[in-house]
Design a protein around this motif. Sequence first.
Motif, short mmCIF file in Angstrom:
data_model
loop_
_atom_site.label_atom_id
_atom_site.label_comp_id
_atom_site.label_asym_id
_atom_site.label_seq_id
_atom_site.Cartn_x
_atom_site.Cartn_y
_atom_site.Cartn_z
N SER A 67 -31.83 38.65 27.43
CA SER A 67 -30.74 38.08 28.23
C SER A 67 -30.32 36.70 27.76
O SER A 67 -29.41 36.09 28.35
CB SER A 67 -31.16 38.02 29.70
N GLU A 68 -30.95 36.19 26.72
CA GLU A 68 -30.66 34.81 26.30
C GLU A 68 -29.30 34.65 25.63
O GLU A 68 -28.65 33.61 25.77
CB GLU A 68 -31.76 34.33 25.33
N HIS A 69 -28.86 35.67 24.88
CA HIS A 69 -27.63 35.54 24.11
C HIS A 69 -26.79 36.81 24.21
O HIS A 69 -27.33 37.90 24.38
CB HIS A 69 -27.95 35.26 22.64
N PRO A 70 -25.48 36.69 24.09
CA PRO A 70 -24.61 37.88 24.11
C PRO A 70 -24.88 38.78 22.90
O PRO A 70 -25.42 38.34 21.88
CB PRO A 70 -23.20 37.29 24.03
N ILE A 71 -24.49 40.03 23.03
CA ILE A 71 -24.65 41.00 21.94
C ILE A 71 -23.51 40.81 20.95
O ILE A 71 -22.34 40.83 21.31
CB ILE A 71 -24.65 42.44 22.49
N GLU A 72 -23.87 40.62 19.69
CA GLU A 72 -22.87 40.46 18.64
C GLU A 72 -22.48 41.81 18.04
O GLU A 72 -21.30 42.07 17.78
CB GLU A 72 -23.42 39.56 17.54
N ARG A 73 -23.49 42.65 17.82
CA ARG A 73 -23.22 43.98 17.27
C ARG A 73 -24.20 44.99 17.86
O ARG A 73 -25.40 44.73 17.93
CB ARG A 73 -23.34 43.97 15.75
N ALA A 74 -23.67 46.14 18.27
CA ALA A 74 -24.49 47.23 18.80
C ALA A 74 -24.47 48.38 17.80
O ALA A 74 -23.41 48.91 17.47
CB ALA A 74 -23.95 47.70 20.14
N GLY A 75 -25.63 48.75 17.29
CA GLY A 75 -25.71 49.79 16.28
C GLY A 75 -25.88 49.18 14.91
O GLY A 75 -25.97 47.95 14.77
N PRO A 76 -25.95 50.03 13.90
CA PRO A 76 -25.79 51.48 13.99
C PRO A 76 -27.00 52.18 14.61
O PRO A 76 -28.05 51.58 14.75
CB PRO A 76 -25.62 51.89 12.51
N ALA A 77 -26.80 53.44 14.94
CA ALA A 77 -27.87 54.26 15.51
C ALA A 77 -27.95 55.57 14.75
O ALA A 77 -26.93 56.13 14.34
CB ALA A 77 -27.61 54.52 16.99
N LEU A 83 -20.69 47.44 24.07
CA LEU A 83 -21.69 46.42 24.39
C LEU A 83 -21.41 45.08 23.71
O LEU A 83 -21.94 44.05 24.12
CB LEU A 83 -23.08 46.90 23.96
N GLU A 84 -20.60 45.10 22.68
CA GLU A 84 -20.38 43.89 21.89
C GLU A 84 -19.61 42.84 22.69
O GLU A 84 -18.57 43.13 23.27
CB GLU A 84 -19.67 44.26 20.59
N GLY A 85 -20.17 41.66 22.75
CA GLY A 85 -19.63 40.58 23.56
C GLY A 85 -20.24 40.51 24.94
O GLY A 85 -20.07 39.51 25.65
N GLU A 86 -20.95 41.56 25.34
CA GLU A 86 -21.60 41.59 26.65
C GLU A 86 -22.96 40.89 26.57
O GLU A 86 -23.55 40.75 25.50
CB GLU A 86 -21.79 43.03 27.12
#
Length: 284
Positions: A28-38, A53-56
């Motif tokens: 929870s410390e920092h926003p998500i910059e990139r989600a994936g790849p998966a 999720l990116e930016g969240e």
Amino acid sequence: MRLCPQPWPMPELPEVEAWVRELDPLVSEHPIERAGPAHVATLKTIDPPLSALEGERLAGAERRAKNLVFPTEDGELVLRVHLMSAGRIRYLKPGAKGPKRPMFRLRFSDGSELILTEGGKKKRAGVWLTTTGQLEADLAHLGPDALEVDATELTEILGRERRQLHPLLRDQRTIAGIGRAHANEILLRARLSPFKASTELDSEETERLASVIHEDLERALELRLRGKGDRDVYLVHNRLGEPCPQCGNPIARVDFEEHTIYYCPHCQTGGRILKDRRLSRLLK
């Protein structure tokens, strides 16, 4: 801080809860910059896409049975991870070296990462991105959490239908959070045969089983939080031929096609050696 490097096999409630407690303040410390790849075998949902999720920012980490749950701060989305038997989750500090191709990756704005890896050829670990409402529907089949079951509730569960204790304890629809290893540990401590019928337990045995479920899982969780491995956590699981910690007699096992039950004949079956389940019929 260990940052979740432990190679624990078959993650069950204590292992997942230990990971959740460690990950909760970190993710929870920092926003998500990139989600994936998966990996195509790992990602179980396509709508909403991972890019949502990116930016969240994640609100933290939670546990639902053996699932790790990461809700977004705005409450709109939930990332769910199930490690199955061979999945492992790790948090990497900015600049830390990790695997080149994990099964799933979240990269945060400071460069830290949450990654999922999985050993073996069978890729069973799963990642879902869903809404909070859909999460409740997806997990509605789960029984009560093993750490919350008391003797009264356990009495009702055991009496629903005649079932052998070991598979009943592992059934997530009946009691959520217990797997093969801790079913072995619990039944040893409770001095109950893994094949004893659930409807045959008397009130004293039921109360003892309820108490032991809590004692075993809480003990294991405390040890996992201290970074202890299997040799400290498991007293009977994977200890074939070693002395039983309760009576000193050798630990025995029953082999199935995909799992093994470890038990003490002296403490649990009145001295009877149970037959290999791959070749013979189940004993009652």
